[in-house]
Design an enzyme around this catalytic site. Sequence first.
Site, PDB file in Angstrom:
ATOM      1  N   PRO A 146      -8.620  -2.708  -0.923  1.00  0.00           N
ATOM      2  CA  PRO A 146      -7.736  -3.380   0.036  1.00  0.00           C
ATOM      3  C   PRO A 146      -7.037  -2.358   0.922  1.00  0.00           C
ATOM      4  O   PRO A 146      -6.679  -1.262   0.467  1.00  0.00           O
ATOM      5  CB  PRO A 146      -6.740  -4.128  -0.846  1.00  0.00           C
ATOM      6  CG  PRO A 146      -6.783  -3.422  -2.156  1.00  0.00           C
ATOM      7  CD  PRO A 146      -8.174  -2.889  -2.312  1.00  0.00           C
ATOM      8  N   LYS A 147      -6.877  -2.707   2.192  1.00  0.00           N
ATOM      9  CA  LYS A 147      -6.196  -1.817   3.140  1.00  0.00           C
ATOM     10  C   LYS A 147      -4.753  -2.275   3.316  1.00  0.00           C
ATOM     11  O   LYS A 147      -4.485  -3.316   3.907  1.00  0.00           O
ATOM     12  CB  LYS A 147      -6.910  -1.821   4.491  1.00  0.00           C
ATOM     13  CG  LYS A 147      -6.276  -0.829   5.470  1.00  0.00           C
ATOM     14  CD  LYS A 147      -6.852  -0.940   6.853  1.00  0.00           C
ATOM     15  CE  LYS A 147      -6.233   0.140   7.742  1.00  0.00           C
ATOM     16  NZ  LYS A 147      -4.755   0.094   7.731  1.00  0.00           N
ATOM     17  N   PHE A 148      -3.825  -1.489   2.810  1.00  0.00           N
ATOM     18  CA  PHE A 148      -2.410  -1.794   2.953  1.00  0.00           C
ATOM     19  C   PHE A 148      -1.878  -1.186   4.242  1.00  0.00           C
ATOM     20  O   PHE A 148      -2.143  -0.012   4.531  1.00  0.00           O
ATOM     21  CB  PHE A 148      -1.612  -1.231   1.767  1.00  0.00           C
ATOM     22  CG  PHE A 148      -1.866  -1.947   0.469  1.00  0.00           C
ATOM     23  CD1 PHE A 148      -1.109  -3.052   0.119  1.00  0.00           C
ATOM     24  CD2 PHE A 148      -2.859  -1.517  -0.399  1.00  0.00           C
ATOM     25  CE1 PHE A 148      -1.337  -3.723  -1.070  1.00  0.00           C
ATOM     26  CE2 PHE A 148      -3.090  -2.171  -1.595  1.00  0.00           C
ATOM     27  CZ  PHE A 148      -2.328  -3.281  -1.937  1.00  0.00           C
ATOM     28  N   ASP A 149      -1.148  -1.978   5.025  1.00  0.00           N
ATOM     29  CA  ASP A 149      -0.463  -1.465   6.209  1.00  0.00           C
ATOM     30  C   ASP A 149       0.953  -1.083   5.807  1.00  0.00           C
ATOM     31  O   ASP A 149       1.888  -1.881   5.894  1.00  0.00           O
ATOM     32  CB  ASP A 149      -0.442  -2.509   7.328  1.00  0.00           C
ATOM     33  CG  ASP A 149      -1.723  -2.487   8.134  1.00  0.00           C
ATOM     34  OD1 ASP A 149      -2.500  -1.521   7.987  1.00  0.00           O
ATOM     35  OD2 ASP A 149      -1.966  -3.420   8.907  1.00  0.00           O
TER      36      ASP A 149
END
Length: 307
Positions: A32-35
Amino acid sequence: MTSLLPPVPVALARPIPTLPVAAPGRQLAYEPKFDGHRLLIFRLVDEVQMQARSGRIVTRVFPDLVAAARRLPVGTVLDGEVVVWVGGRTDFAAVQKRATAATEARAARLARELPASYAAFDLLASGTDDLRPRPYEQRRALLTTLLEPLGPPLQAVPMTMDPELAATWYEAFPAIGVEGLVIKSPDQPYRAGRHWRKLRHSETRDALVVGVVGPRLRPRALALVLPGDDTPVVSGPLSPAVRAQLTTALRDLPPPVVADSDPPTAIDTVGAWIAYQPIAPELTVEVRQESTVRHAATAVIRLRTPE
């Protein structure tokens, strides 16, 4: 002696339009790509140091993570993203408020009000060993072994090599504020530059307003901090509608608290320095990054207001 000391150049990801699937006989890793706020953690012999993506040392703004990182073995270097959870979702504005705390007293207060979590996605060093040349798959196994006994707020991001599960994550995770995936090859070493890939749901994302260009209440453009970075960028010219939205919001802001270690209030944009007036980091805008012939322009779509 530890093997790595700051500053360390970080690995980045390039955008892609569709979810990739590995060729027959090969695999891909999906995370998952966390901002949030990109952060490297260095557990040194007598202290903990924290480095932002730009190379700046930002240890003082995350005292809660410093305390947690003291449990790491000496010589550990982690790469990951700081996030703040609010109401079951990651809150970009909250984590950027943490990242821009100008004084130690404010940093301590925000640590109590908005406790940080650290989503670790790589292990760059262990003891005296520089792990960057090793394949991602090995670094990932060492990372999970290291962090599993410790628990929050230092945690390894989820990872899968199942493309069907990755597709399910991609559809489900926006509900908790996670807008995409990062894709890596299991045999990749850790290298600075855009060698990973990222897939996002939306072409737009949120940015923190840290300054104005032009008159304070009727700015021509904004100085912004984008997710995962700590170096301000200048937006493109603001539309009349956005300028109208900002006028009231800017009038109500308290004066900024500026520390000696804060970045300079001018930004290099393709060779020309643009000065801006710092403002209190309380406003978030929705932006779109548009590629032009010479560089990427950041267009402000609208002011984010509390829901």
